[in-house]
Design a protein around this motif. Structure first.
Motif, PDB file in Angstrom:
ATOM      1  N   MET A   1       0.812  -1.180   0.000  1.00  0.00           N
ATOM      2  CA  MET A   1       0.000   0.000   0.000  1.00  0.00           C
ATOM      3  C   MET A   1       0.864   1.256   0.000  1.00  0.00           C
ATOM      4  N   LYS A   3       3.747   1.610  -1.272  1.00  0.00           N
ATOM      5  CA  LYS A   3       4.332   1.775  -2.602  1.00  0.00           C
ATOM      6  C   LYS A   3       3.341   2.439  -3.544  1.00  0.00           C
ATOM      7  N   ILE A   4       2.055   2.176  -3.338  1.00  0.00           N
ATOM      8  CA  ILE A   4       1.034   2.781  -4.184  1.00  0.00           C
ATOM      9  C   ILE A   4       0.871   4.256  -3.811  1.00  0.00           C
ATOM     10  N   ARG A   6       2.837   6.551  -1.884  1.00  0.00           N
ATOM     11  CA  ARG A   6       4.086   7.275  -2.159  1.00  0.00           C
ATOM     12  C   ARG A   6       3.937   8.788  -2.309  1.00  0.00           C
ATOM     13  N   ARG A   8       1.581  10.465  -3.527  1.00  0.00           N
ATOM     14  CA  ARG A   8       0.786  10.893  -4.676  1.00  0.00           C
ATOM     15  C   ARG A   8      -0.598  11.333  -4.229  1.00  0.00           C
ATOM     16  N   TRP A  10      -4.447  10.964  -5.177  1.00  0.00           N
ATOM     17  CA  TRP A  10      -5.357  10.111  -5.923  1.00  0.00           C
ATOM     18  C   TRP A  10      -6.761  10.663  -5.824  1.00  0.00           C
ATOM     19  N   ASP A  14     -10.251   6.413  -7.396  1.00  0.00           N
ATOM     20  CA  ASP A  14      -9.003   5.676  -7.639  1.00  0.00           C
ATOM     21  C   ASP A  14      -8.420   5.167  -6.323  1.00  0.00           C
ATOM     22  N   LEU A  18      -7.782   1.254  -5.328  1.00  0.00           N
ATOM     23  CA  LEU A  18      -6.444   0.788  -4.950  1.00  0.00           C
ATOM     24  C   LEU A  18      -6.376   0.299  -3.499  1.00  0.00           C
ATOM     25  N   LEU A  20      -6.700   2.254  -0.808  1.00  0.00           N
ATOM     26  CA  LEU A  20      -6.107   3.265   0.074  1.00  0.00           C
ATOM     27  C   LEU A  20      -7.128   3.843   1.050  1.00  0.00           C
TER      28      LEU A  20
END
Length: 110
Positions: A1, A3-4, A6, A8, A10, A14, A18, A20
């Motif tokens: 999680m 790594k997704i 990071r 960013r 979203w 999204d 994912l 999150l």
């Protein structure tokens, strides 16, 4: 999680896709889920308390470590506070916004 995510940004959908976030819907949805977890009927009103409690502006200003311009503003406010209290007492402002003092009994006018 991680790594997704990071750092960013979203979109909500999204992020949900994912994994999150668990749900979409903001505060109303969060309140609904909290009530459900606490076995409180959805129709029942609950009292909300925000933490930390929000302090009045002047108190927040006085408690923080101000920079030099803020320190100057704080010093001005601290200096004016007793003057404003005296002004309020002299004008009778504590009796109401539009109240005028009784100058006929004022020792300064005699």
């Amino acid at each position: 999680m991680l790594k997704i995510a990071r750092g960013r940004i979203w979109s909500g959908e999204d992020a949900k896709a994912l994994g999150l976030v668990d749900e979409l819907g903001g505060f109303p949805k969060a309140l609904e889920l909290a009530k459900k977890a606490a076995n409180i009927p959805e129709s029942e009103d609950v009292k909300l308390k925000l933490f930390p409690e929000r302090k009045p502006f002047l108190q927040r200003l006085l408690e923080k470590q101000p920079d030099s311009s803020e320190r100057t503003a704080v010093q001005v406010l601290q200096t004016l506070q007793p003057v404003l209290r005296q002004l309020r007492a002299l004008t009778g402002a504590s009796q109401g916004v539009l109240a005028m003092p009784d100058y006929a009994n004022d020792s300064m006018t005699k």
